[in-house]
Design an enzyme around this catalytic site. Structure first.
Site, PDB file in Angstrom:
ATOM      1  N   LYS A   1       0.868  -1.178   0.000  1.00 43.19           N
ATOM      2  CA  LYS A   1       0.000   0.000   0.000  1.00 43.19           C
ATOM      3  C   LYS A   1       0.903   1.225   0.000  1.00 43.19           C
ATOM      4  O   LYS A   1       1.842   1.314   0.813  1.00 43.19           O
ATOM      5  CB  LYS A   1      -0.883   0.000   1.249  1.00 43.19           C
ATOM      6  CG  LYS A   1      -1.949  -1.099   1.255  1.00 43.19           C
ATOM      7  CD  LYS A   1      -3.060  -0.811   0.273  1.00 43.19           C
ATOM      8  CE  LYS A   1      -4.220  -1.797   0.434  1.00 43.19           C
ATOM      9  NZ  LYS A   1      -5.269  -1.571  -0.567  1.00 43.19           N
TER      10      LYS A   1
ATOM     11  N   LYS B   1     -13.989  -7.132  -7.342  1.00 40.73           N
ATOM     12  CA  LYS B   1     -14.277  -7.588  -5.979  1.00 40.73           C
ATOM     13  C   LYS B   1     -15.764  -7.893  -5.906  1.00 40.73           C
ATOM     14  O   LYS B   1     -16.580  -7.068  -6.337  1.00 40.73           O
ATOM     15  CB  LYS B   1     -13.949  -6.502  -4.954  1.00 40.73           C
ATOM     16  CG  LYS B   1     -12.475  -6.230  -4.791  1.00 40.73           C
ATOM     17  CD  LYS B   1     -12.246  -5.081  -3.816  1.00 40.73           C
ATOM     18  CE  LYS B   1     -10.754  -4.772  -3.731  1.00 40.73           C
ATOM     19  NZ  LYS B   1     -10.493  -3.477  -3.088  1.00 40.73           N
TER      20      LYS B   1
HETATM   21 MG   LIG Z   1      -7.083  -1.734  -4.164  1.00 41.87          MG
END
Ligand SMILES: [Mg+2]
Length: 360
Positions: A162, A266
């Site tokens: 991240k 997702k």
């Molecule tokens: Mg992502």
């Protein structure tokens, strides 16, 4: 005929092993929702929502309220008409797609269990297993390097970092990951943190350090299609669209505007039916596919693992929530061996046997 006789939603609190920190906030608990779809023969399908106000606009309370609101249009229907049931419920909502995705998982799990078919087989049975990456949250270069070394020791071969701490710090963090895990593939996910120019600068500095990234995920704001395209055109790293693509319509816009090389699907964003549509759009347009997750336990994650195995078309698998949550008692779904999820012998439906475990 196999009528649905009940649809329920209840809180499912799951503590994380460690706080998870990304560009948009910090999480200590997953405040999820468990959904049950019960058929007249007693078959129960399980679904799960991991609400994220940031990604999908859902909270736990809104997710429970949405499931309650959808109950009247689901109860009494024949499970074998699952596609028309879910088309009607999806059409009834303008937002709150994560809540809907949990209903889809529960309905399809019930359908699979009723008919004796594993969802991985229903989607095509292409693969029996998939390998996931491991995600490192924001932190100092030293902390990020240490976390990478630990992931590599545990057998992960793909690391997702991240980013969003600034170009200089993030470059140092990626270099720390390369040094700590020299054989791992590295991807980065900015969660919309950069301007297009900053994102290009980050990609160039990482490249200059001799590191080849496999993916630069969501470098800029979700609605900045021109910015996504700018990043694509000015660096060599494949650009991934995550927050940008919530629906099949978003995927079409990405294709039309040349905004990404890879789409991150997702179930929590698009639902299972939408995920199938997005996968078709991406494949027809020669885009790469990634499958990701929110903070789901094994219950919700099993649906993603079955989808990934069944379709067999995801070059990037980011299904690592299970490693971030404290151990949770639930049988079935899949078998886990290091970074590899296998659906061999798991089913019907997603194969989740939560009620059995919970009532023992
Ligand atoms: Mg992502």
């Amino acid at each position: 005929m196999a009528r649905i006789v009940d649809l329920t939603a209840s809180p499912l609190d799951l503590p994380l092993k460690e706080p998870f920190i990304i560009a948009t906030g910090r999480k200590d608990f997953a405040n999820n929702v468990l959904i049950r779809c019960v058929l007249e023969d007693g078959t129960t399908g399980f679904g799960e929502v991991a609400p994220s106000a940031y990604t999908t606009g859902d909270t736990r309370d809104t997710a429970i309220a949405v499931v309650e609101a959808l109950k009247t249009s689901v109860v009494g229907q024949d499970i074998r008409s699952w596609r028309s049931i879910l088309a009607a419920t999806r059409k009834a909502l303008r937002h709150q797609f994560a809540a809907h995705s949990g209903v889809e998982i529960a309905v399809l799990d019930a359908f699979g269990k009723h008919t004796g078919v594993a969802l991985a087989d229903m989607w095509g049975g292409v693969a029996k297993s998939v390998e996931t990456d491991y995600t490192l949250s924001l932190g100092t270069p030293d902390d990020t390097g240490e976390a990478a070394a630990k992931a590599a020791r545990e057998g992960f071969r793909k690391i997702k970092v991240k980013v969003g701490m600034g170009v200089t710090t993030d470059t140092q963090r990626v270099i720390a990951v390369r040094e700590a895990a020299p054989r791992c593939e590295i991807a980065v996910d900015a969660n919309q943190a950069f301007t297009p120019k900053e994102a290009v600068e980050l990609a160039r500095r990482i490249e200059k350090a001799g590191i080849e990234l496999t993916l630069l995920e969501q470098p800029v704001r979700r609605d900045d299609f021109a910015g996504m395209r700018y990043v694509r055109e000015h660096c060599r790293v494949p650009v991934g669209a995550d927050e940008t693509v919530m629906t099949p319509e978003d995927a079409i816009r990405v294709v039309r505007e040349g905004a990404a090389d890879v789409i991150n699907i997702k179930i929590a964003k698009a639902g299972l039916v939408g995920a199938l549509d997005i996968a078709s759009i991406a494949r027809a347009a020669n885009l790469g596919l990634m499958i990701g997750c929110m903070m789901e336990s094994k219950i919700g994650l099993a649906a993603s693992v079955h989808l990934a195995c069944g379709l067999g078309c995801f070059s990037h698998c980011d299904l690592d929530s299970i490693y971030l949550l404290k151990p949770f008692e639930c049988e079935g779904g899949f078998t886990l061996d290091g970074p590899r999820f296998s659906v061999e012998g798991h089913g019907p439906g997603t194969g989740i046997k939560y009620e059995d475990t919970a009532t023992k």
